[in-house]
Scaffold this motif. Structure first.
Motif, PDB file in Angstrom:
ATOM      1  N   PRO A 234       0.833  -1.209   0.000  1.00  8.70           N
ATOM      2  CA  PRO A 234       0.000   0.000   0.000  1.00  8.70           C
ATOM      3  C   PRO A 234       0.862   1.252   0.000  1.00  8.70           C
ATOM      4  CG  PRO A 234       0.068  -1.001   2.188  1.00  8.70           C
ATOM      5  CD  PRO A 234       0.772  -1.953   1.260  1.00  8.70           C
ATOM      6  N   ARG A 235       0.262   2.334  -0.455  1.00  9.01           N
ATOM      7  CA  ARG A 235       0.935   3.623  -0.443  1.00  9.01           C
ATOM      8  C   ARG A 235       0.626   4.320   0.873  1.00  9.01           C
ATOM      9  NH1 ARG A 235       0.489   7.951  -5.331  1.00  9.01           N
ATOM     10  NH2 ARG A 235       0.031   6.087  -6.522  1.00  9.01           N
ATOM     11  N   ASN A 236       1.559   5.068   1.376  1.00  2.00           N
ATOM     12  CA  ASN A 236       1.311   5.872   2.574  1.00  2.00           C
ATOM     13  C   ASN A 236       0.585   7.142   2.149  1.00  2.00           C
ATOM     14  OD1 ASN A 236       1.399   7.572   4.784  1.00  2.00           O
ATOM     15  ND2 ASN A 236       3.404   6.869   5.458  1.00  2.00           N
ATOM     16  N   GLY A 237      -0.695   7.224   2.482  1.00  2.60           N
ATOM     17  CA  GLY A 237      -1.506   8.363   2.029  1.00  2.60           C
ATOM     18  C   GLY A 237      -1.582   9.508   3.028  1.00  2.60           C
ATOM     19  N   SER A 238      -0.823   9.446   4.122  1.00  2.00           N
ATOM     20  CA  SER A 238      -0.907  10.493   5.143  1.00  2.00           C
ATOM     21  C   SER A 238      -0.491  11.851   4.588  1.00  2.00           C
ATOM     22  CB  SER A 238       0.014  10.184   6.322  1.00  2.00           C
ATOM     23  OG  SER A 238      -0.111   8.855   6.715  1.00  2.00           O
ATOM     24  N   ASP A 239      -1.019  12.938   5.181  1.00  2.00           N
ATOM     25  CA  ASP A 239      -0.593  14.252   4.700  1.00  2.00           C
ATOM     26  C   ASP A 239       0.669  14.736   5.413  1.00  2.00           C
ATOM     27  OD1 ASP A 239      -1.791  14.709   7.082  1.00  2.00           O
ATOM     28  OD2 ASP A 239      -3.402  15.995   6.304  1.00  2.00           O
ATOM     29  N   GLN A 240       1.166  13.927   6.361  1.00  2.00           N
ATOM     30  CA  GLN A 240       2.451  14.193   7.036  1.00  2.00           C
ATOM     31  C   GLN A 240       3.210  12.874   7.070  1.00  2.00           C
ATOM     32  OE1 GLN A 240       4.111  16.568   9.131  1.00  2.00           O
ATOM     33  NE2 GLN A 240       2.861  18.257   8.366  1.00  2.00           N
ATOM     34  N   ILE A 241       4.379  12.841   6.471  1.00  2.00           N
ATOM     35  CA  ILE A 241       5.201  11.632   6.551  1.00  2.00           C
ATOM     36  C   ILE A 241       6.602  12.050   6.970  1.00  2.00           C
ATOM     37  CG2 ILE A 241       6.071   9.584   5.344  1.00  2.00           C
ATOM     38  CD1 ILE A 241       3.893   9.976   3.225  1.00  2.00           C
ATOM     39  N   ASP A 242       7.133  11.383   7.982  1.00  2.00           N
ATOM     40  CA  ASP A 242       8.517  11.629   8.388  1.00  2.00           C
ATOM     41  C   ASP A 242       8.736  13.119   8.712  1.00  2.00           C
ATOM     42  OD1 ASP A 242      11.087  10.869   8.941  1.00  2.00           O
ATOM     43  OD2 ASP A 242      11.792  10.864   6.870  1.00  2.00           O
ATOM     44  N   GLY A 243       7.664  13.766   9.195  1.00  2.00           N
ATOM     45  CA  GLY A 243       7.766  15.180   9.545  1.00  2.00           C
ATOM     46  C   GLY A 243       7.636  16.140   8.371  1.00  2.00           C
ATOM     47  N   PHE A 244       7.407  15.615   7.183  1.00  2.00           N
ATOM     48  CA  PHE A 244       7.261  16.469   5.994  1.00  2.00           C
ATOM     49  C   PHE A 244       5.813  16.453   5.499  1.00  2.00           C
ATOM     50  CE2 PHE A 244      11.743  15.038   5.639  1.00  2.00           C
ATOM     51  CZ  PHE A 244      12.353  16.287   5.674  1.00  2.00           C
ATOM     52  N   LYS A 245       5.441  17.536   4.819  1.00  2.00           N
ATOM     53  CA  LYS A 245       4.133  17.582   4.178  1.00  2.00           C
ATOM     54  C   LYS A 245       4.139  16.623   2.994  1.00  2.00           C
ATOM     55  CE  LYS A 245       2.253  21.067   1.920  1.00  2.00           C
ATOM     56  NZ  LYS A 245       2.346  22.413   1.432  1.00  2.00           N
ATOM     57  N   ALA A 246       3.123  15.796   2.893  1.00  2.00           N
ATOM     58  CA  ALA A 246       3.093  14.811   1.811  1.00  2.00           C
ATOM     59  C   ALA A 246       1.742  14.846   1.111  1.00  2.00           C
ATOM     60  CB  ALA A 246       3.327  13.419   2.378  1.00  2.00           C
ATOM     61  N   ARG A 247       1.761  14.442  -0.162  1.00  2.00           N
ATOM     62  CA  ARG A 247       0.511  14.363  -0.912  1.00  2.00           C
ATOM     63  C   ARG A 247       0.545  13.102  -1.752  1.00  2.00           C
ATOM     64  NH1 ARG A 247      -1.767  19.383  -4.431  1.00  2.00           N
ATOM     65  NH2 ARG A 247      -3.650  18.270  -5.016  1.00  2.00           N
ATOM     66  N   ASN A 248      -0.439  12.232  -1.534  1.00  2.00           N
ATOM     67  CA  ASN A 248      -0.479  10.947  -2.246  1.00  2.00           C
ATOM     68  C   ASN A 248       0.831  10.177  -2.156  1.00  2.00           C
ATOM     69  OD1 ASN A 248      -3.139  11.275  -3.130  1.00  2.00           O
ATOM     70  ND2 ASN A 248      -2.460  12.470  -4.907  1.00  2.00           N
ATOM     71  N   GLY A 249       1.456  10.248  -1.008  1.00  2.00           N
ATOM     72  CA  GLY A 249       2.696   9.484  -0.821  1.00  2.00           C
ATOM     73  C   GLY A 249       3.920  10.140  -1.425  1.00  2.00           C
ATOM     74  N   ILE A 250       3.787  11.424  -1.843  1.00  2.00           N
ATOM     75  CA  ILE A 250       4.937  12.121  -2.446  1.00  2.00           C
ATOM     76  C   ILE A 250       5.317  13.332  -1.590  1.00  2.00           C
ATOM     77  CG2 ILE A 250       5.840  13.293  -4.507  1.00  2.00           C
ATOM     78  CD1 ILE A 250       3.828  11.704  -6.166  1.00  2.00           C
ATOM     79  N   ILE A 251       6.587  13.420  -1.266  1.00  2.00           N
ATOM     80  CA  ILE A 251       7.126  14.543  -0.490  1.00  2.00           C
ATOM     81  C   ILE A 251       8.028  15.347  -1.422  1.00  2.00           C
ATOM     82  CG2 ILE A 251       8.570  15.180   1.498  1.00  2.00           C
ATOM     83  CD1 ILE A 251       7.844  12.376   2.656  1.00  2.00           C
ATOM     84  N   ARG A 252       7.875  16.667  -1.397  1.00  2.00           N
ATOM     85  CA  ARG A 252       8.693  17.507  -2.287  1.00  2.00           C
ATOM     86  C   ARG A 252       9.890  18.104  -1.559  1.00  2.00           C
ATOM     87  NH1 ARG A 252       8.707  17.525  -7.501  1.00  2.00           N
ATOM     88  NH2 ARG A 252       8.660  19.764  -7.795  1.00  2.00           N
ATOM     89  N   ASP A 253       9.865  17.984  -0.237  1.00  2.00           N
ATOM     90  CA  ASP A 253      10.897  18.577   0.612  1.00  2.00           C
ATOM     91  C   ASP A 253      12.015  17.550   0.844  1.00  2.00           C
ATOM     92  OD1 ASP A 253      11.946  20.520   2.206  1.00  2.00           O
ATOM     93  OD2 ASP A 253      10.117  20.817   3.377  1.00  2.00           O
ATOM     94  N   GLY A 254      12.871  17.800   1.820  1.00  2.00           N
ATOM     95  CA  GLY A 254      13.881  16.795   2.144  1.00  2.00           C
ATOM     96  C   GLY A 254      14.870  17.306   3.162  1.00  2.00           C
ATOM     97  N   TYR A 255      15.696  16.412   3.676  1.00  2.00           N
ATOM     98  CA  TYR A 255      16.717  16.787   4.650  1.00  2.00           C
ATOM     99  C   TYR A 255      17.901  17.450   3.947  1.00  2.00           C
ATOM    100  CZ  TYR A 255      14.334  13.702   7.936  1.00  2.00           C
ATOM    101  OH  TYR A 255      13.412  13.117   8.753  1.00  2.00           O
ATOM    102  N   GLN A 256      18.656  18.222   4.696  1.00  2.00           N
ATOM    103  CA  GLN A 256      19.912  18.782   4.195  1.00  2.00           C
ATOM    104  C   GLN A 256      20.982  17.686   4.199  1.00  2.00           C
ATOM    105  OE1 GLN A 256      20.739  22.052   3.179  1.00  2.00           O
ATOM    106  NE2 GLN A 256      18.503  22.124   3.055  1.00  2.00           N
ATOM    107  N   GLY A 257      21.840  17.718   3.195  1.00  2.00           N
ATOM    108  CA  GLY A 257      22.990  16.818   3.211  1.00  2.00           C
ATOM    109  C   GLY A 257      22.727  15.419   2.695  1.00  2.00           C
ATOM    110  N   ILE A 258      21.560  15.234   2.043  1.00  2.00           N
ATOM    111  CA  ILE A 258      21.299  13.896   1.509  1.00  2.00           C
ATOM    112  C   ILE A 258      22.021  13.701   0.183  1.00  2.00           C
ATOM    113  CG2 ILE A 258      19.043  13.726   2.639  1.00  2.00           C
ATOM    114  CD1 ILE A 258      17.791  14.191  -0.124  1.00  2.00           C
ATOM    115  N   LEU A 259      22.201  12.457  -0.194  1.00  2.00           N
ATOM    116  CA  LEU A 259      22.844  12.124  -1.461  1.00  2.00           C
ATOM    117  C   LEU A 259      22.043  12.771  -2.592  1.00  2.00           C
ATOM    118  CD1 LEU A 259      24.068   8.555  -2.384  1.00  2.00           C
ATOM    119  CD2 LEU A 259      23.037  10.067  -4.072  1.00  2.00           C
TER     120      LEU A 259
END
Ligand code: ZN
Length: 286
Positions: free
Chosen positions: A210-235
């Motif tokens: 299943p897809r994670n449909g929450s509007d908050q995932i991992d502390g980020f705003k999400a929509r339909n399982g997609i987050i546009r943000d991200g942590y600093q320093g990631i690959l």
């Protein structure tokens, strides 16, 4: 020496060692050579899959290799092949991505047409010491996925950064696992096209998880399982690179059965290659 077995009651008693310490003491170190052996066997007999194992670094006085593989897909016509980098195991306690990437390369070897027009640069074990130790961090105690493009002294990060510079990828895909998510989801960064690649990739993964449909995932705003943000320093691609490649992070839920996680990741990767190829050929015909 074998650790002394403990009962559940002992583990839960006050003053008991914490569970993750018990687990890492009890679980033997993983062997990278053993995990990659099927891939190396495949590469030794393949015209398309090349094992390129000469990226070495030293840590704690020990020599390590950063495993690298190149899969050269059939030519897609006159255009230059598209270069995609796929990175797994940046967190050493997330083996699902490692195994899924091995499975994906095995699938490409069997059905090379899936990679038509592509050169796939695969890095299945980006954090070799963490993978051996079954820890998120590398043996030096660093979360490597917070170290990119910040002047890091971590040799794994420096090696990966030089790969990211040298290959000037058109697309970058990272495979991760989330122990707090019940469903599959993704981060879409970089080129605007990215979200149009992630949506069908999550659809493809939904055949299995299943897809994670929450509007908050991992502390980020999400929509339909997609987050546009991200942590600093990631690959990610080098900061100054323009145009930005597409950058996708696929996150599978840790609690799901292993075969479903792997199948979901492989389905998502297949979908991304297919969709991006369509997008590029459409753009070239405009
Ligand atoms: Zn991770």
């Amino acid at each position: 020496m074998q650790p002394i077995p403990m009962s559940f009651a002992q583990l839960l008693a006050p003053g008991a060692p914490n569970l993750s310490a018990v687990r890492s003491a009890a679980a033997p170190r993983r062997s990278i050579a053993e995990v990659l052996a099927p891939l190396d066997r495949l590469a030794s007999n393949s015209a398309s899959l090349i094992a390129n194992l000469n990226a070495n670094f030293k840590t704690g006085g020990k020599e390590y290799g950063l495993p690298r593989y190149l899969f050269i897909g059939p030519s897609g016509g006159d255009a230059e092949p598209l270069r995609i980098g796929i990175f797994a195991g940046v967190h050493g306690d997330e083996p699902e991505g490692v195994h899924a990437l091995i499975r994906f390369l095995t699938l490409l070897e069997q059905q090379p047409e899936l990679a038509t027009g592509y050169c796939i640069f695969a890095y299945p074990v980006c954090n070799p010491t963490g993978f051996e130790d079954r820890t998120r961090h590398s043996r030096s105690g660093k979360d490597l996925n917070r170290e990119f493009w910040r002047g890091s002294f971590q040799p794994e990060v420096q090696l990966l950064q030089s790969e990211l510079v040298a290959h000037a990828f058109d697309g970058i895909i990272s495979l991760h696992t989330d122990d707090t998510s019940h469903g599959f989801y993704g981060f879409a960064r970089g080129a605007t096209i990215t979200k149009d690649l992630v949506e069908p990739a999550l659809n493809a993964a939904e055949q299995y998880l299943p897809r994670n449909g929450s509007d908050q995932i991992d502390g980020f705003k999400a929509r339909n399982g997609i987050i546009r943000d991200g942590y600093q320093g990631i690959l990610s691609a080098p900061p100054r690179v323009r145009p930005r490649p597409f950058e996708i992070i696929l996150e599978s839920p840790q609690a799901a059965p292993v075969y479903l996680k792997e199948a979901a990741i492989v389905a998502a990767l297949r979908s991304i290659l297919e969709r991006y190829r369509e997008f590029i050929s459409y753009a070239q015909n405009l």
